[in-house]
Design a protein around this motif. Structure first.
Motif, PDB file in Angstrom:
ATOM      1  N   GLY A   7      -3.387  -4.231   1.751  1.00 15.45           N
ATOM      2  CA  GLY A   7      -2.341  -4.477   0.760  1.00 15.45           C
ATOM      3  C   GLY A   7      -2.668  -5.689  -0.097  1.00 15.45           C
ATOM      4  N   LEU A   8      -3.190  -6.736   0.537  1.00 19.20           N
ATOM      5  CA  LEU A   8      -3.563  -7.940  -0.198  1.00 19.20           C
ATOM      6  C   LEU A   8      -4.658  -7.628  -1.218  1.00 19.20           C
ATOM      7  CD1 LEU A   8      -3.431 -10.990  -0.690  1.00 19.20           C
ATOM      8  CD2 LEU A   8      -4.961 -11.294   1.275  1.00 19.20           C
ATOM      9  N   ALA A   9      -5.650  -6.835  -0.824  1.00 21.61           N
ATOM     10  CA  ALA A   9      -6.719  -6.461  -1.755  1.00 21.61           C
ATOM     11  C   ALA A   9      -6.143  -5.721  -2.962  1.00 21.61           C
ATOM     12  CB  ALA A   9      -7.756  -5.604  -1.042  1.00 21.61           C
ATOM     13  N   ALA A  10      -5.212  -4.824  -2.708  1.00 25.66           N
ATOM     14  CA  ALA A  10      -4.585  -4.072  -3.801  1.00 25.66           C
ATOM     15  C   ALA A  10      -3.815  -5.006  -4.722  1.00 25.66           C
ATOM     16  CB  ALA A  10      -3.670  -2.991  -3.238  1.00 25.66           C
ATOM     17  N   PRO A  66      -6.899 -13.991   5.809  1.00 23.87           N
ATOM     18  CA  PRO A  66      -6.784 -13.199   4.584  1.00 23.87           C
ATOM     19  C   PRO A  66      -8.164 -12.866   4.015  1.00 23.87           C
ATOM     20  CG  PRO A  66      -5.347 -15.114   4.506  1.00 23.87           C
ATOM     21  CD  PRO A  66      -6.238 -15.283   5.701  1.00 23.87           C
ATOM     22  N   ASP A  67      -8.342 -11.611   3.633  1.00 27.57           N
ATOM     23  CA  ASP A  67      -9.570 -11.143   2.995  1.00 27.57           C
ATOM     24  C   ASP A  67      -9.251 -10.971   1.518  1.00 27.57           C
ATOM     25  OD1 ASP A  67     -11.787  -9.821   2.018  1.00 27.57           O
ATOM     26  OD2 ASP A  67     -11.844  -8.334   3.622  1.00 27.57           O
ATOM     27  N   LEU A  68      -9.859 -11.790   0.697  1.00 29.79           N
ATOM     28  CA  LEU A  68      -9.513 -11.822  -0.720  1.00 29.79           C
ATOM     29  C   LEU A  68     -10.415 -10.955  -1.588  1.00 29.79           C
ATOM     30  CD1 LEU A  68      -8.762 -15.642  -0.933  1.00 29.79           C
ATOM     31  CD2 LEU A  68      -7.183 -13.771  -0.436  1.00 29.79           C
ATOM     32  N   ASP A  69     -11.118  -9.988  -0.994  1.00 28.24           N
ATOM     33  CA  ASP A  69     -12.018  -9.109  -1.729  1.00 28.24           C
ATOM     34  C   ASP A  69     -11.265  -7.859  -2.177  1.00 28.24           C
ATOM     35  OD1 ASP A  69     -14.074  -7.565  -2.733  1.00 28.24           O
ATOM     36  OD2 ASP A  69     -14.887  -7.061  -0.761  1.00 28.24           O
ATOM     37  N   PRO A  70     -11.008  -7.731  -3.490  1.00 26.35           N
ATOM     38  CA  PRO A  70     -10.259  -6.567  -3.982  1.00 26.35           C
ATOM     39  C   PRO A  70     -11.155  -5.383  -4.343  1.00 26.35           C
ATOM     40  CG  PRO A  70     -10.587  -8.085  -5.762  1.00 26.35           C
ATOM     41  CD  PRO A  70     -11.226  -8.719  -4.531  1.00 26.35           C
ATOM     42  N   SER A  71     -12.238  -5.184  -3.634  1.00 20.44           N
ATOM     43  CA  SER A  71     -13.217  -4.168  -4.018  1.00 20.44           C
ATOM     44  C   SER A  71     -12.714  -2.742  -3.812  1.00 20.44           C
ATOM     45  CB  SER A  71     -14.505  -4.366  -3.223  1.00 20.44           C
ATOM     46  OG  SER A  71     -14.275  -4.095  -1.861  1.00 20.44           O
ATOM     47  N   LEU A  72     -13.335  -1.816  -4.539  1.00 18.95           N
ATOM     48  CA  LEU A  72     -12.995  -0.403  -4.401  1.00 18.95           C
ATOM     49  C   LEU A  72     -13.265   0.107  -2.995  1.00 18.95           C
ATOM     50  CD1 LEU A  72     -14.277   1.158  -7.729  1.00 18.95           C
ATOM     51  CD2 LEU A  72     -11.948   1.146  -6.866  1.00 18.95           C
ATOM     52  N   GLU A  73     -14.260  -0.478  -2.328  1.00 17.73           N
ATOM     53  CA  GLU A  73     -14.569  -0.056  -0.966  1.00 17.73           C
ATOM     54  C   GLU A  73     -13.374  -0.232  -0.032  1.00 17.73           C
ATOM     55  OE1 GLU A  73     -16.669  -2.407  -2.584  1.00 17.73           O
ATOM     56  OE2 GLU A  73     -17.839  -0.744  -3.352  1.00 17.73           O
ATOM     57  N   ARG A  74     -12.454  -1.088  -0.406  1.00 12.96           N
ATOM     58  CA  ARG A  74     -11.278  -1.339   0.425  1.00 12.96           C
ATOM     59  C   ARG A  74     -10.109  -0.476  -0.024  1.00 12.96           C
ATOM     60  NH1 ARG A  74      -9.647  -6.750   0.866  1.00 12.96           N
ATOM     61  NH2 ARG A  74      -8.626  -6.027   2.721  1.00 12.96           N
ATOM     62  N   GLY A  75     -10.386   0.532  -0.812  1.00 12.53           N
ATOM     63  CA  GLY A  75      -9.351   1.504  -1.140  1.00 12.53           C
ATOM     64  C   GLY A  75      -8.590   1.219  -2.414  1.00 12.53           C
ATOM     65  N   HIS A  76      -9.002   0.219  -3.197  1.00 14.49           N
ATOM     66  CA  HIS A  76      -8.246  -0.074  -4.401  1.00 14.49           C
ATOM     67  C   HIS A  76      -8.830   0.666  -5.594  1.00 14.49           C
ATOM     68  CE1 HIS A  76      -5.493  -1.845  -6.987  1.00 14.49           C
ATOM     69  NE2 HIS A  76      -6.431  -2.275  -7.749  1.00 14.49           N
ATOM     70  N   GLU A  77      -7.964   1.214  -6.444  1.00 13.69           N
ATOM     71  CA  GLU A  77      -8.429   2.074  -7.520  1.00 13.69           C
ATOM     72  C   GLU A  77      -8.031   1.600  -8.912  1.00 13.69           C
ATOM     73  OE1 GLU A  77      -7.741   6.192  -6.716  1.00 13.69           O
ATOM     74  OE2 GLU A  77      -7.826   5.852  -4.572  1.00 13.69           O
ATOM     75  N   TYR A  78      -7.577   0.376  -9.060  1.00 10.24           N
ATOM     76  CA  TYR A  78      -7.191  -0.094 -10.383  1.00 10.24           C
ATOM     77  C   TYR A  78      -8.388  -0.182 -11.320  1.00 10.24           C
ATOM     78  CZ  TYR A  78      -2.321  -1.344 -10.992  1.00 10.24           C
ATOM     79  OH  TYR A  78      -0.981  -1.304 -11.204  1.00 10.24           O
ATOM     80  N   ASP A 103       1.891   4.857  -2.590  1.00  8.85           N
ATOM     81  CA  ASP A 103       1.454   5.710  -1.476  1.00  8.85           C
ATOM     82  C   ASP A 103       0.874   4.876  -0.338  1.00  8.85           C
ATOM     83  OD1 ASP A 103       2.241   7.952  -2.879  1.00  8.85           O
ATOM     84  OD2 ASP A 103       0.207   8.490  -3.522  1.00  8.85           O
ATOM     85  N   GLY A 104       0.079   3.871  -0.694  1.00 12.12           N
ATOM     86  CA  GLY A 104      -0.519   3.007   0.328  1.00 12.12           C
ATOM     87  C   GLY A 104       0.532   2.249   1.124  1.00 12.12           C
ATOM     88  N   TYR A 105       1.504   1.670   0.437  1.00  8.01           N
ATOM     89  CA  TYR A 105       2.553   0.939   1.147  1.00  8.01           C
ATOM     90  C   TYR A 105       3.414   1.874   1.987  1.00  8.01           C
ATOM     91  CZ  TYR A 105       1.541  -3.557  -0.977  1.00  8.01           C
ATOM     92  OH  TYR A 105       0.935  -4.725  -1.339  1.00  8.01           O
ATOM     93  N   THR A 106       3.675   3.052   1.479  1.00 10.99           N
ATOM     94  CA  THR A 106       4.464   4.021   2.237  1.00 10.99           C
ATOM     95  C   THR A 106       3.748   4.384   3.537  1.00 10.99           C
ATOM     96  OG1 THR A 106       5.437   4.877   0.198  1.00 10.99           O
ATOM     97  CG2 THR A 106       5.555   6.301   2.147  1.00 10.99           C
ATOM     98  N   GLU A 107       2.451   4.612   3.453  1.00  8.48           N
ATOM     99  CA  GLU A 107       1.673   4.912   4.657  1.00  8.48           C
ATOM    100  C   GLU A 107       1.694   3.747   5.640  1.00  8.48           C
ATOM    101  OE1 GLU A 107      -2.294   6.233   3.692  1.00  8.48           O
ATOM    102  OE2 GLU A 107      -1.519   7.698   2.259  1.00  8.48           O
ATOM    103  N   MET A 108       1.574   2.521   5.136  1.00  9.05           N
ATOM    104  CA  MET A 108       1.623   1.348   6.021  1.00  9.05           C
ATOM    105  C   MET A 108       2.950   1.265   6.744  1.00  9.05           C
ATOM    106  SD  MET A 108      -0.015  -1.827   3.960  1.00  9.05           S
ATOM    107  CE  MET A 108      -1.103  -1.456   2.610  1.00  9.05           C
TER     108      MET A 108
END
Length: 146
Positions: A7-10, A66-78, A103-108
């Motif tokens: 969630g933080l990455a997103a 906290p992991d501050l890497d917002p990479s696509l590998e972590r599921g972020h699509e912006y 959708d991601g927050y709902t799943e969490m």
């Protein structure tokens, strides 16, 4: 902690996206007379920063890092929204990205269930903000005839 870091990455990626997108919307505001679009983007960015801060705080409370890497590998699509210049398409892409975040927050929330009420409450609060963002973007699409 892993879910909260996702969630933080997103949120970090959303914040970066809102910051860069704000300038495009500012141009839109001056050329198409749509200051409400630029203002919404700026407001959403401020809320994404607050979400990132809340998630970071909760991760630390749980003893995580906290992991501050917002990479696509972590599921972020912006990142898919980068390079779009058409205002209507920009708003549509922002809407799709917000829906993916929802959708991601709902799943969490479903995954956590009742096991961690404090985290669940935090995620529900963030989810409500993200759902409001979608409503605002929908309204902007309608208001500007796009």
């Amino acid at each position: 902690v892993r879910l909260l870091n996702d969630g933080l990455a997103a949120e970090i990626a959303c914040l970066q996206h809102c910051h860069s997108r704000h300038y495009a919307y500012m141009e839109l505001a001056t050329t198409v007379k749509a200051p409400d679009v630029a203002a919404a983007c700026l407001e959403h960015g401020a809320e994404e920063k607050r979400h990132a801060d809340l998630l970071t705080e909760r991760i630390l409370e749980l003893g995580g890092e906290p992991d501050l890497d917002p990479s696509l590998e972590r599921g972020h699509e912006y990142a898919r929204c980068v390079g779009i210049e058409d205002p209507a398409e920009m708003i549509r892409e922002d809407l799709m990205a917000e829906r993916r975040v929802i959708d991601g927050y709902t799943e969490m929330i479903h995954y956590i269930g009742d096991d961690d009420p404090r985290t669940r409450k935090l995620l529900l609060e963030i989810l409500a903000d993200e759902e409001r963002h979608v409503l605002e973007l929908d309204r902007l699409l309608c208001a500007h005839g796009v």
